[in-house]
Motif scaffolding. Structure first.
Motif: not given
Length: 255
Positions: A53-61, A167-171, A175-177
């Motif tokens: 789990t990366y930022a509360w979702r599956i990894p973007r990659v 939702g909003p926290v993931n992007p 972006r910042f971390f």
């Protein structure tokens, strides 16, 4: 077919256990992503995707790879996500991904495994990590039983907090971390190239025998946690923290 992506081995371990239990082939997405390989994959009817789990979702990659890759013969997909604490509302986004792939969504299961994200949190010591893995066994067995029966996973928790984080926290988090700027090699580095080998995004290369990081990082923590000399730091945030990778737990306990 069981597909998996892993940073420090948790998802690989779970995927292997699931593949063995279901007598299904295992497919390594790290190798595909690293090679830029998006060729169609003959999966058969049922697909089980195992990821951290990366930022509360599956990894973007992983979601990007899936978006670009045809899963030939696939009809149903289950998601198994390991995490140090929680997956938020990842299930909602997994359902959308399944719909995009025109696959029947069979649910998302959460399994708590040892934390590895030392860019922000503390990883457990070995004995504590072993205990966490042992405590994950009932959840893994439940997942296996549901998969063998062809059942949907029950819906996970979905509170306002979960929707907010996925939702909003993931992007914002990405972006910042999720950056490689803070990674540095210390004088303990021996230039073995293990970090270069393991980076799934080819974001590390050696210059004068020392690793240098680029801008394309997914924060999988493979480079810092697998370094045999613990010679990589993430700014000041990783100093003094234990490094975690699953394979270290399988070594014989010190006598």
């Amino acid at each position: 077919m069981v597909l998996y992506f892993t940073g420090t081995g948790n998802s690989r371990y779970l995927a292997r256990r699931i593949a063995e239990g279901l007598e299904m082939p295992l497919y390594d997405l790290n190798a595909c992503i690293k090679a830029g390989n998006a060729a169609p994959v003959q999966t058969g009817r049922d697909v089980v995707l195992v990821t951290p789990t990366y930022a509360w979702r599956i990894p973007r990659v992983v979601s990007q790879w899936l978006g670009n890759t045809e899963l030939t013969g696939a009809e149903r997909i289950w998601f198994v996500m390991d995490c140090g604490n929680e997956i938020g509302n990842a299930a909602g986004y997994n359902r959308q991904l399944a719909a995009q792939k025109q696959l029947q969504y069979m649910g998302t299961a959460q399994i708590i495994m040892p934390e590895n994200y030392i860019a922000m949190f503390n990883a457990p010591q070995k004995e504590q990590a072993r205990n966490i893995v042992e405590q994950a066994e009932p959840a893994l067995q439940k997942v296996l039983a549901q998969l063998k029966a062809g059942q949907e996973f029950p819906p996970p928790r979905e509170k306002l907090y979960d929707r907010l984080m996925s939702g909003p926290v993931n992007p914002v988090f990405y972006r910042f971390f999720v950056k490689a700027d803070a990674f540095r090699a210390t004088d303990a580095c021996i230039g073995c190239g293990k970090c270069v080998e393991l980076c799934p995004l080819n974001n590390i290369h050696l210059e004068n025998g020392k690793p240098v990081w680029g801008k394309n990082c997914t924060h999988c923590m493979a480079c810092i946690c697998y370094c045999p000399k613990e010679a990589i730091e993430y700014g000041k945030k990783s100093r003094g923290k234990p490094r975690y990778h699953f394979e270290a737990l399988e070594r014989k306990r010190d006598v």
